[in-house]
Design a protein around this motif. Structure first.
Motif, PDB file in Angstrom:
ATOM      1  N   GLY A 195      45.231 -46.285 -14.106  1.00 48.69           N
ATOM      2  CA  GLY A 195      45.862 -46.945 -15.249  1.00 48.69           C
ATOM      3  C   GLY A 195      47.024 -46.134 -15.760  1.00 48.69           C
ATOM      4  O   GLY A 195      47.184 -44.952 -15.435  1.00 48.69           O
ATOM      5  N   LYS A 196      47.845 -46.778 -16.559  1.00 50.11           N
ATOM      6  CA  LYS A 196      48.958 -46.078 -17.183  1.00 50.11           C
ATOM      7  C   LYS A 196      48.439 -45.110 -18.241  1.00 50.11           C
ATOM      8  O   LYS A 196      47.310 -45.240 -18.727  1.00 50.11           O
ATOM      9  N   ASN A 197      49.273 -44.159 -18.621  1.00 54.16           N
ATOM     10  CA  ASN A 197      48.877 -43.187 -19.634  1.00 54.16           C
ATOM     11  C   ASN A 197      48.570 -43.890 -20.953  1.00 54.16           C
ATOM     12  O   ASN A 197      49.273 -44.808 -21.368  1.00 54.16           O
ATOM     13  N   GLY A 198      47.487 -43.427 -21.595  1.00 58.14           N
ATOM     14  CA  GLY A 198      47.123 -43.967 -22.897  1.00 58.14           C
ATOM     15  C   GLY A 198      46.265 -45.215 -22.856  1.00 58.14           C
ATOM     16  O   GLY A 198      45.931 -45.769 -23.910  1.00 58.14           O
ATOM     17  N   GLN A 199      45.874 -45.665 -21.660  1.00 55.22           N
ATOM     18  CA  GLN A 199      45.086 -46.890 -21.554  1.00 55.22           C
ATOM     19  C   GLN A 199      43.578 -46.649 -21.599  1.00 55.22           C
ATOM     20  O   GLN A 199      42.807 -47.580 -21.847  1.00 55.22           O
ATOM     21  N   GLY A 200      43.146 -45.408 -21.334  1.00 57.44           N
ATOM     22  CA  GLY A 200      41.719 -45.103 -21.470  1.00 57.44           C
ATOM     23  C   GLY A 200      41.016 -44.645 -20.212  1.00 57.44           C
ATOM     24  O   GLY A 200      39.786 -44.528 -20.195  1.00 57.44           O
ATOM     25  N   LYS A 201      41.783 -44.334 -19.157  1.00 59.65           N
ATOM     26  CA  LYS A 201      41.117 -43.923 -17.913  1.00 59.65           C
ATOM     27  C   LYS A 201      40.358 -42.602 -18.081  1.00 59.65           C
ATOM     28  O   LYS A 201      39.223 -42.457 -17.608  1.00 59.65           O
ATOM     29  N   THR A 202      40.957 -41.636 -18.783  1.00 53.75           N
ATOM     30  CA  THR A 202      40.251 -40.370 -19.024  1.00 53.75           C
ATOM     31  C   THR A 202      39.101 -40.580 -19.999  1.00 53.75           C
ATOM     32  O   THR A 202      38.082 -39.886 -19.921  1.00 53.75           O
ATOM     33  N   ASN A 203      39.225 -41.555 -20.892  1.00 54.74           N
ATOM     34  CA  ASN A 203      38.121 -41.871 -21.807  1.00 54.74           C
ATOM     35  C   ASN A 203      36.882 -42.320 -21.030  1.00 54.74           C
ATOM     36  O   ASN A 203      35.754 -41.979 -21.392  1.00 54.74           O
ATOM     37  N   TRP A 204      37.086 -43.089 -19.948  1.00 52.76           N
ATOM     38  CA  TRP A 204      35.938 -43.498 -19.135  1.00 52.76           C
ATOM     39  C   TRP A 204      35.306 -42.299 -18.434  1.00 52.76           C
ATOM     40  O   TRP A 204      34.078 -42.193 -18.343  1.00 52.76           O
ATOM     41  N   LEU A 205      36.146 -41.382 -17.967  1.00 51.52           N
ATOM     42  CA  LEU A 205      35.613 -40.178 -17.346  1.00 51.52           C
ATOM     43  C   LEU A 205      34.812 -39.370 -18.371  1.00 51.52           C
ATOM     44  O   LEU A 205      33.740 -38.838 -18.070  1.00 51.52           O
ATOM     45  N   GLU A 206      35.335 -39.301 -19.584  1.00 49.88           N
ATOM     46  CA  GLU A 206      34.658 -38.590 -20.662  1.00 49.88           C
ATOM     47  C   GLU A 206      33.331 -39.261 -21.010  1.00 49.88           C
ATOM     48  O   GLU A 206      32.329 -38.579 -21.280  1.00 49.88           O
ATOM     49  N   ALA A 207      33.308 -40.586 -20.998  1.00 51.79           N
ATOM     50  CA  ALA A 207      32.070 -41.316 -21.295  1.00 51.79           C
ATOM     51  C   ALA A 207      30.999 -41.023 -20.248  1.00 51.79           C
ATOM     52  O   ALA A 207      29.819 -40.863 -20.577  1.00 51.79           O
ATOM     53  N   ILE A 208      31.408 -40.957 -18.979  1.00 45.44           N
ATOM     54  CA  ILE A 208      30.459 -40.620 -17.906  1.00 45.44           C
ATOM     55  C   ILE A 208      29.919 -39.210 -18.112  1.00 45.44           C
ATOM     56  O   ILE A 208      28.712 -38.956 -17.994  1.00 45.44           O
ATOM     57  N   TYR A 209      30.812 -38.279 -18.428  1.00 46.08           N
ATOM     58  CA  TYR A 209      30.406 -36.892 -18.646  1.00 46.08           C
ATOM     59  C   TYR A 209      29.466 -36.789 -19.852  1.00 46.08           C
ATOM     60  O   TYR A 209      28.461 -36.066 -19.817  1.00 46.08           O
ATOM     61  N   PHE A 210      29.778 -37.534 -20.905  1.00 45.20           N
ATOM     62  CA  PHE A 210      28.949 -37.533 -22.109  1.00 45.20           C
ATOM     63  C   PHE A 210      27.571 -38.108 -21.806  1.00 45.20           C
ATOM     64  O   PHE A 210      26.546 -37.583 -22.262  1.00 45.20           O
ATOM     65  N   LEU A 211      27.524 -39.186 -21.033  1.00 44.51           N
ATOM     66  CA  LEU A 211      26.254 -39.793 -20.650  1.00 44.51           C
ATOM     67  C   LEU A 211      25.379 -38.796 -19.892  1.00 44.51           C
ATOM     68  O   LEU A 211      24.164 -38.739 -20.087  1.00 44.51           O
TER      69      LEU A 211
ATOM     70  N   PRO B  23      24.871 -33.534  -7.971  1.00 43.31           N
ATOM     71  CA  PRO B  23      25.377 -34.146  -9.200  1.00 43.31           C
ATOM     72  C   PRO B  23      26.568 -35.046  -8.854  1.00 43.31           C
ATOM     73  O   PRO B  23      27.076 -35.024  -7.734  1.00 43.31           O
ATOM     74  N   ILE B  24      27.038 -35.807  -9.823  1.00 49.17           N
ATOM     75  CA  ILE B  24      28.284 -36.539  -9.632  1.00 49.17           C
ATOM     76  C   ILE B  24      29.441 -35.599  -9.961  1.00 49.17           C
ATOM     77  O   ILE B  24      29.288 -34.639 -10.727  1.00 49.17           O
ATOM     78  N   PHE B  25      30.602 -35.866  -9.361  1.00 49.19           N
ATOM     79  CA  PHE B  25      31.768 -34.988  -9.498  1.00 49.19           C
ATOM     80  C   PHE B  25      32.897 -35.784 -10.142  1.00 49.19           C
ATOM     81  O   PHE B  25      33.243 -36.877  -9.672  1.00 49.19           O
ATOM     82  N   LEU B  26      33.462 -35.242 -11.213  1.00 49.29           N
ATOM     83  CA  LEU B  26      34.529 -35.901 -11.964  1.00 49.29           C
ATOM     84  C   LEU B  26      35.798 -35.075 -11.859  1.00 49.29           C
ATOM     85  O   LEU B  26      35.786 -33.866 -12.073  1.00 49.29           O
ATOM     86  N   ILE B  27      36.918 -35.733 -11.523  1.00 57.13           N
ATOM     87  CA  ILE B  27      38.203 -35.041 -11.408  1.00 57.13           C
ATOM     88  C   ILE B  27      39.231 -35.808 -12.223  1.00 57.13           C
ATOM     89  O   ILE B  27      39.577 -36.951 -11.887  1.00 57.13           O
ATOM     90  N   ASP B  28      39.721 -35.209 -13.282  1.00 52.08           N
ATOM     91  CA  ASP B  28      40.694 -35.875 -14.149  1.00 52.08           C
ATOM     92  C   ASP B  28      42.117 -35.581 -13.691  1.00 52.08           C
ATOM     93  O   ASP B  28      42.463 -34.432 -13.421  1.00 52.08           O
ATOM     94  N   ASP B  29      42.911 -36.653 -13.614  1.00 52.57           N
ATOM     95  CA  ASP B  29      44.335 -36.522 -13.249  1.00 52.57           C
ATOM     96  C   ASP B  29      44.467 -35.736 -11.947  1.00 52.57           C
ATOM     97  O   ASP B  29      45.207 -34.753 -11.866  1.00 52.57           O
ATOM     98  N   ILE B  30      43.801 -36.208 -10.933  1.00 57.12           N
ATOM     99  CA  ILE B  30      43.627 -35.461  -9.686  1.00 57.12           C
ATOM    100  C   ILE B  30      44.943 -35.069  -9.036  1.00 57.12           C
ATOM    101  O   ILE B  30      45.095 -33.951  -8.525  1.00 57.12           O
ATOM    102  N   ASP B  31      45.942 -35.959  -9.061  1.00 56.63           N
ATOM    103  CA  ASP B  31      47.182 -35.667  -8.349  1.00 56.63           C
ATOM    104  C   ASP B  31      48.160 -34.822  -9.145  1.00 56.63           C
ATOM    105  O   ASP B  31      49.260 -34.526  -8.670  1.00 56.63           O
ATOM    106  N   SER B  32      47.788 -34.403 -10.348  1.00 58.21           N
ATOM    107  CA  SER B  32      48.607 -33.415 -11.054  1.00 58.21           C
ATOM    108  C   SER B  32      48.052 -32.003 -10.854  1.00 58.21           C
ATOM    109  O   SER B  32      48.761 -31.019 -11.054  1.00 58.21           O
TER     110      SER B  32
END
Length: 368
Positions: A29-45, A307-316
């Protein structure tokens, strides 16, 4: 272990939920749309914590008072649990199959490891980041360690409060010692347990890192106790008792505790050199990635699953060749969630996983 689906209610800007792929999930998704928020929700869960803030009120949608994240977790083909975490009135509630449970029992159902820019503090930053890295790895395989850490922090807080009071009221050393001694004894006992657990975990890390999971770089870690800058566990309690007695005047002078595992560190070396001082930015990223993969492997050795593996903004954080190598390594082994805002990433890797397009917090399956 894998996450089959996730839903959220009043978590930041997120709406609804989505079904997860067993292998690679690309949250796009574009910046500010919530893609990292979903990653955060998974991590929080999974972990009951955020990787972005310690103030959990920030996770609650503006204007709301209660936030919930829930998911379906498959521990095996036969074992399926529905887990839920709710945050309201500054308190968290944990449910497994709709029954309230303790945090130690809740976190056994799903475990997650995150790789993002902030995690680079482990190799670049303060000792606190490295202690948290160790403690996180230990609690993943021994959830009861959560209580040990909590008890230690409670004792430390009480001791510091006494030292501040003694400093302000100018108590004598004899009176301070009388007040502090019961807390010191608890701190010695808890510090001994934490020190031994961390040293054992470092031994496991080194054993896995020697296998060169991701590349051939030689990474080695060593636990450094603030008592004597070593990982020696022999006579630890007695050595700590002596150090506490010797530092009492200094602690009273500064008004807080100067002795304990909260001041320990982890040394990370690449090819026999201190990575923090001499490693390049690329080497530090590579070393961090190897250490996180080692954490995943230790969990697998202990529990027979990953465990599951989460990578935020992988290509940066990684170039495309390194990403290719990583995804090949993870494929068919570890359920992975990555975020990206770049269509070029989808063009290269979109055919090996599920693409979830996020717009204004709402996830939708995306077709190339």
């Amino acid at each position: 272990m894998f996450l089959r689906s996730i839903e959220s209610e009043n978590f930041r800007n997120l709406k609804n939920g989505f079904t997860c792929h067993d292998d690679l999930n690309i949250i796009y998704g574009k910046n500010g749309q919530g893609k990292t928020n979903w990653l955060e929700a998974i991590y929080f869960l999974a972990t009951t914590k955020s990787f972005r803030t310690v103030n959990l009120k920030e996770l609650v949608t503006f204007g709301e008072s209660r936030m919930t994240v829930l998911g379906d977790v498959y521990l095996s083909k036969q074992i399926h649990h529905r887990i839920c975490i709710t945050f309201e009135n500054n308190r968290k509630t944990f449910l497994v199959n709709e029954k309230k449970t303790k945090i130690q029992d809740y976190v056994e159902n799903l475990s997650a490891v995150i790789f993002n820019a902030d995690q680079l503090e482990i190799v670049r930053g303060s000792p606190e980041a490295r202690r948290k890295f160790l403690d996180f790895g230990i609690t993943c395989i021994y959830p009861a360690f959560i209580q040990t850490l909590s008890d230690y922090q409670h004792c430390l807080k009480q001791k510091n409060a006494l030292l501040e009071t003694a400093q302000r009221k100018e108590f004598s050393l004899e009176k301070v010692l009388q007040m502090i001694e019961p807390w010191n004894e608890q701190i010695i006992s808890l510090s001994t347990r934490i020190h031994k657990a961390r040293v054992r975990y470092v031994e496991k890390l080194n054993a896995v890192l020697q296998q060169g999971l991701f590349n051939d770089e030689k990474i080695q870690v060593q636990y450094l106790s603030s008592l004597d800058n070593s990982d020696d566990s022999s006579n630890y309690a007695e050595r700590m008792r002596e150090k506490l007695a010797a530092r009492l005047s200094a602690e009273l002078s500064v008004g807080h505790s100067l002795v304990g595992v909260h001041r320990d560190d982890l040394e990370i070396k690449l090819n026999e050199q201190d990575l923090r001082k001499f490693g390049s930015s690329g080497q530090q990223r590579s070393a961090l990635l190897n250490m996180l993969l080692a954490t995943l492997e230790i969990y697998h050795i202990q529990n027979g699953e990953y465990p599951i593996f989460l990578i935020d903004d992988i290509d940066s954080e990684l170039d495309y060749e390194r990403i290719r190598q990583l995804l090949v390594f993870l494929n068919g082994k570890i359920q992975t969630f990555v975020t990206t805002s770049k269509e070029s990433f989808l063009e290269r890797f979109g055919n090996i996983g599920e693409i979830i397009h996020v717009e204004d917090g709402k996830p939708m399956i995306y077709q190339l």
